[in-house]
Design a protein around this motif. Structure first.
Motif, PDB file in Angstrom:
ATOM      1  N   PHE A   1      25.296   3.180 -29.934  1.00 28.76           N
ATOM      2  CA  PHE A   1      25.602   1.843 -29.422  1.00 28.76           C
ATOM      3  C   PHE A   1      26.064   1.915 -27.971  1.00 28.76           C
ATOM      4  O   PHE A   1      25.739   1.028 -27.170  1.00 28.76           O
ATOM      5  N   ASP A   2      26.796   2.954 -27.619  1.00 28.73           N
ATOM      6  CA  ASP A   2      27.167   3.131 -26.212  1.00 28.73           C
ATOM      7  C   ASP A   2      25.913   3.251 -25.350  1.00 28.73           C
ATOM      8  O   ASP A   2      25.844   2.697 -24.247  1.00 28.73           O
TER       9      ASP A   2
ATOM     10  N   ILE B   1      24.165  -9.441 -31.086  1.00 32.25           N
ATOM     11  CA  ILE B   1      23.869 -10.653 -30.318  1.00 32.25           C
ATOM     12  C   ILE B   1      25.108 -11.515 -30.147  1.00 32.25           C
ATOM     13  O   ILE B   1      25.475 -11.893 -29.032  1.00 32.25           O
ATOM     14  N   ALA B   2      25.782 -11.830 -31.234  1.00 27.72           N
ATOM     15  CA  ALA B   2      26.918 -12.765 -31.167  1.00 27.72           C
ATOM     16  C   ALA B   2      28.079 -12.196 -30.353  1.00 27.72           C
ATOM     17  O   ALA B   2      28.614 -12.873 -29.457  1.00 27.72           O
ATOM     18  N   HIS B   3      28.460 -10.947 -30.625  1.00 21.82           N
ATOM     19  CA  HIS B   3      29.646 -10.384 -29.963  1.00 21.82           C
ATOM     20  C   HIS B   3      29.387 -10.111 -28.482  1.00 21.82           C
ATOM     21  O   HIS B   3      30.256 -10.388 -27.631  1.00 21.82           O
ATOM     22  N   LEU B   4      28.221  -9.570 -28.145  1.00 20.50           N
ATOM     23  CA  LEU B   4      27.942  -9.253 -26.743  1.00 20.50           C
ATOM     24  C   LEU B   4      27.753 -10.523 -25.921  1.00 20.50           C
ATOM     25  O   LEU B   4      28.165 -10.588 -24.757  1.00 20.50           O
TER      26      LEU B   4
ATOM     27  N   ARG C   1      33.737  -2.753 -30.103  1.00 20.12           N
ATOM     28  CA  ARG C   1      34.362  -2.320 -31.364  1.00 20.12           C
ATOM     29  C   ARG C   1      33.782  -3.073 -32.553  1.00 20.12           C
ATOM     30  O   ARG C   1      33.462  -2.478 -33.591  1.00 20.12           O
ATOM     31  N   LEU C   2      33.624  -4.378 -32.407  1.00 24.38           N
ATOM     32  CA  LEU C   2      33.096  -5.196 -33.499  1.00 24.38           C
ATOM     33  C   LEU C   2      31.626  -4.875 -33.782  1.00 24.38           C
ATOM     34  O   LEU C   2      31.199  -4.855 -34.938  1.00 24.38           O
ATOM     35  N   CYS C   3      30.864  -4.627 -32.721  1.00 29.63           N
ATOM     36  CA  CYS C   3      29.457  -4.268 -32.920  1.00 29.63           C
ATOM     37  C   CYS C   3      29.333  -2.955 -33.681  1.00 29.63           C
ATOM     38  O   CYS C   3      28.507  -2.835 -34.608  1.00 29.63           O
ATOM     39  N   LYS C   4      30.126  -1.980 -33.307  1.00 25.28           N
ATOM     40  CA  LYS C   4      30.080  -0.688 -33.996  1.00 25.28           C
ATOM     41  C   LYS C   4      30.564  -0.828 -35.433  1.00 25.28           C
ATOM     42  O   LYS C   4      30.000  -0.221 -36.355  1.00 25.28           O
TER      43      LYS C   4
END
Length: 322
Positions: A224-225, A256-259, A274-277
């Protein structure tokens, strides 16, 4: 011999490679395709969409190498794509690959796709967009899935008792099918009519690539990084700014939502990542549970090297088939 001079071996009718996200399925598929003159066919419900190559972790051209890849990035995020439509497309592509004397290699993490391939899929018709939009609008107007459940309980009580009152997605689906066809989803599910007969049930080699959970989680963190470095935030923002309905399958892609929220200044960058991971780890955990419960009879490997060694048993005439 393959185009690059690699020695090929006699191939099965198809190869199916399942596994959780970040398990290394795509690179394994390329290596096996080199052995059997294979064509790789996508069986991942997010990698079908265009405009989201980064967030769906679609193989890059460099990762694909000289191997032909099919059913990747060919559907608009605005489309309400389904397992039935994917099966239609996969059946056509598999037939085309076989007609050229090549081996179809299906790879992905969407269990329902593999289930449809190996067991067939009930011939439930597609729901017209206006019917879906009506019931989606009703759900938004009423504000809670329990209200739709009450409607379903009156119109189709036998189906309703099989669902949870809070399961808005499945309640919506049951009402859509009832409206669109005049028949209960329960009737469709019990029908022996299949959209397609099992496509790869006989003579196919099936395997699961599932490294230890801690290895999967570490790969998710690193990957993800890398997605962010490659432009994942910009991709999420572009998708969000298309103004598509949030209930479309593509818009449920992790990230999509968090970024997009970070880009609008509604969330700190570190929290968005953090939430995406976290969401990706949860998704991988659900996939591993599915694989264990639904594909427990498939040979499973902790790493690609072991999977390749197992695959090479073909040379000794000992394919593992299930």
């Amino acid at each position: 011999m393959t185009r690059d001079g690699t020695e090929t071996v006699s191939a099965p009718t198809a190869v199916l490679i399942a596994g959780p996200t970040a398990s290394g399925k795509s690179s394994l598929a390329v290596k096996l395709a080199e052995m059997v003159d294979g064509v790789i066919i996508n069986a991942d419900s997010m990698q079908i969409y265009d405009q989201m190559a980064i967030l769906s972790a679609r193989p890059t051209p460099e990762e694909m190498g000289s191997i032909e890849h099919r059913l990747y990035g060919y559907v608009s995020p605005s489309e309400r794509y389904s397992v039935g439509r994917w099966l239609d497309d996969a059946v056509e592509v598999i037939a085309d690959v076989r007609s050229k004397g090549q081996c179809p290699i299906l790879v992905g993490g969407t269990g329902l796709y593999f289930k449809a391939l190996t067991e067939g899929l009930n011939a439930v018709p597609e729901v017209p967009e206006d019917v879906h939009d009506y019931w989606q609008g009703e759900l938004e107007r009423l504000g809670r899935p329990e209200a739709l459940y009450t409607i379903l309980s009156v119109r189709d009580p036998d189906m309703a008792v099989r669902l949870e009152p809070r399961d808005g997605h499945r309640i919506l689906r049951a009402l859509e099918i009832l409206d669109a066809t005049g028949k209960s989803l329960l009737e469709w599910q019990g029908s022996e009519d299949l959209r397609h007969d099992p496509v790869v049930a006989a003579g196919a080699t099936k395997l699961v690539l599932c490294p230890p959970r801690e290895d999967i989680y570490a790969k998710i963190e690193a990957r993800f990084d890398q997605m962010v470095e490659l432009g994942g935030v910009a991709e999420a923002v572009r998708l969000h700014d298309m103004g598509l309905s949030p209930d479309l399958p593509a818009m449920k892609a992790i990230g999509i939502a968090h970024l997009a929220a970070f880009d609008r200044g509604e969330m700190p960058f570190d929290e968005a990542i953090r939430l995406c991971k976290r969401d990706t780890r949860r998704y991988a955990k659900r996939q591993m549970t599915w694989l264990r419960n639904q594909m427990g009879s498939w040979p499973s490997y902790d790493n690609a090297d072991d999977a390749i060694r197992g695959f090479r048993n073909l040379i000794e005439g000992s394919w593992t088939r299930v």
